[in-house]
Design a protein around this motif. Sequence first.
Motif, PDB file in Angstrom:
ATOM      1  N   MET A 284     -41.284  20.151 -28.416  1.00 23.85           N
ATOM      2  CA  MET A 284     -41.303  18.839 -27.770  1.00 23.85           C
ATOM      3  C   MET A 284     -42.305  17.906 -28.459  1.00 23.85           C
ATOM      4  N   ALA A 285     -43.504  18.438 -28.738  1.00 25.07           N
ATOM      5  CA  ALA A 285     -44.537  17.642 -29.402  1.00 25.07           C
ATOM      6  C   ALA A 285     -44.066  17.198 -30.782  1.00 25.07           C
ATOM      7  N   GLU A 286     -43.343  18.085 -31.457  1.00 24.11           N
ATOM      8  CA  GLU A 286     -42.847  17.752 -32.798  1.00 24.11           C
ATOM      9  C   GLU A 286     -41.842  16.604 -32.724  1.00 24.11           C
ATOM     10  N   LYS A 287     -40.968  16.617 -31.692  1.00 17.58           N
ATOM     11  CA  LYS A 287     -39.984  15.541 -31.535  1.00 17.58           C
ATOM     12  C   LYS A 287     -40.675  14.206 -31.292  1.00 17.58           C
ATOM     13  N   LYS A 288     -41.727  14.236 -30.444  1.00 14.06           N
ATOM     14  CA  LYS A 288     -42.481  13.014 -30.167  1.00 14.06           C
ATOM     15  C   LYS A 288     -43.129  12.476 -31.432  1.00 14.06           C
ATOM     16  N   ASN A 289     -43.669  13.377 -32.245  1.00 12.39           N
ATOM     17  CA  ASN A 289     -44.292  12.949 -33.505  1.00 12.39           C
ATOM     18  C   ASN A 289     -43.261  12.342 -34.446  1.00 12.39           C
ATOM     19  N   ASN A 290     -42.053  12.924 -34.470  1.00 13.40           N
ATOM     20  CA  ASN A 290     -40.985  12.393 -35.314  1.00 13.40           C
ATOM     21  C   ASN A 290     -40.601  10.982 -34.880  1.00 13.40           C
ATOM     22  N   ILE A 291     -40.462  10.779 -33.549  1.00 17.16           N
ATOM     23  CA  ILE A 291     -40.107   9.461 -33.033  1.00 17.16           C
ATOM     24  C   ILE A 291     -41.202   8.448 -33.358  1.00 17.16           C
ATOM     25  N   ARG A 292     -42.453   8.871 -33.198  1.00 18.42           N
ATOM     26  CA  ARG A 292     -43.575   7.988 -33.531  1.00 18.42           C
ATOM     27  C   ARG A 292     -43.534   7.588 -35.005  1.00 18.42           C
ATOM     28  N   GLY A 293     -43.190   8.556 -35.844  1.00 18.32           N
ATOM     29  CA  GLY A 293     -43.100   8.257 -37.273  1.00 18.32           C
ATOM     30  C   GLY A 293     -42.015   7.248 -37.570  1.00 18.32           C
ATOM     31  N   VAL A 294     -40.849   7.375 -36.894  1.00 15.02           N
ATOM     32  CA  VAL A 294     -39.744   6.431 -37.090  1.00 15.02           C
ATOM     33  C   VAL A 294     -40.150   5.044 -36.612  1.00 15.02           C
ATOM     34  N   ILE A 295     -40.807   4.975 -35.434  1.00 14.78           N
ATOM     35  CA  ILE A 295     -41.255   3.684 -34.894  1.00 14.78           C
ATOM     36  C   ILE A 295     -42.277   3.037 -35.831  1.00 14.78           C
ATOM     37  N   PHE A 296     -43.207   3.836 -36.331  1.00 18.29           N
ATOM     38  CA  PHE A 296     -44.216   3.313 -37.260  1.00 18.29           C
ATOM     39  C   PHE A 296     -43.549   2.735 -38.501  1.00 18.29           C
ATOM     40  N   TRP A 297     -42.581   3.471 -39.021  1.00 18.11           N
ATOM     41  CA  TRP A 297     -41.867   2.995 -40.215  1.00 18.11           C
ATOM     42  C   TRP A 297     -41.124   1.697 -39.918  1.00 18.11           C
ATOM     43  N   GLY A 298     -40.484   1.646 -38.727  1.00 24.46           N
ATOM     44  CA  GLY A 298     -39.764   0.428 -38.361  1.00 24.46           C
ATOM     45  C   GLY A 298     -40.686  -0.766 -38.214  1.00 24.46           C
ATOM     46  N   VAL A 299     -41.846  -0.556 -37.577  1.00 25.91           N
ATOM     47  CA  VAL A 299     -42.807  -1.654 -37.400  1.00 25.91           C
ATOM     48  C   VAL A 299     -43.286  -2.169 -38.749  1.00 25.91           C
ATOM     49  N   ILE A 300     -43.660  -1.253 -39.635  1.00 31.45           N
ATOM     50  CA  ILE A 300     -44.111  -1.651 -40.974  1.00 31.45           C
ATOM     51  C   ILE A 300     -43.014  -2.423 -41.698  1.00 31.45           C
ATOM     52  N   SER A 301     -41.776  -1.962 -41.580  1.00 30.10           N
ATOM     53  CA  SER A 301     -40.652  -2.611 -42.263  1.00 30.10           C
ATOM     54  C   SER A 301     -40.472  -4.037 -41.766  1.00 30.10           C
TER      55      SER A 301
END
Length: 224
Positions: free
Chosen positions: A1-18
Amino acid sequence: MAEKKNNIRGVIFWGVISWVSFIAAFFETASTGRELPAFVVFFAWLGAPALFMNDKGHGKINNLFWGVFANIAGWVHVATRDYKKGSKAYKQKEKEEKERRNQLAKEHAKQKAASRRAEIARKKQITKATSSLKNKYGSEDATKALAGKIWVNMPFNLFHDAHKLMIENGIPNGRKFGKKFENVVNGEERHKYRFDPYKNRQGKTSYNYEVDTKAGLITGWKEL
């Protein structure tokens, strides 16, 4: 579960930067009058193909959001996320999984039944072959031979037939016949038989066991 949350956070971070980069480029071009760089437009809309990916019950608009928001990272998120529980797609997936498990269970049961039939047939074949050997050589000697025993003056044909039976039926300790050597000593015909052939380091055939006979009876044996 923690790994999935980290993955989503990574996608959101990438989207924000983009999007921060895109918006910065947009305002810069608006203030200077320059044309918006083609790569920025391309990057901003790169994720649109996510619309055509399996939505897994989350909806095509949700796919489009992640694709446009996070581009390639959005694709990865859409492709790897779980099905939405309670959705039609989730229920369909569960149904297909259940059908697949049932099919596998049926195939396993068929294979198990076939194995049982084959084992029963094998045991019947062994019983038939064993009875034939006992009728031919006598019950006591045949039983000893099938136990892997060997003795002086044992008929070689009994030894050979017993080990052939064991090899053919997968019974342990059976010796595979390899080669026969003939010799005549003082007018008496003697034979030497070798068993358990294998390839040696030179690529030639060697043997692990040897049996000597005279007039069809075993006179000696040895491991090679």
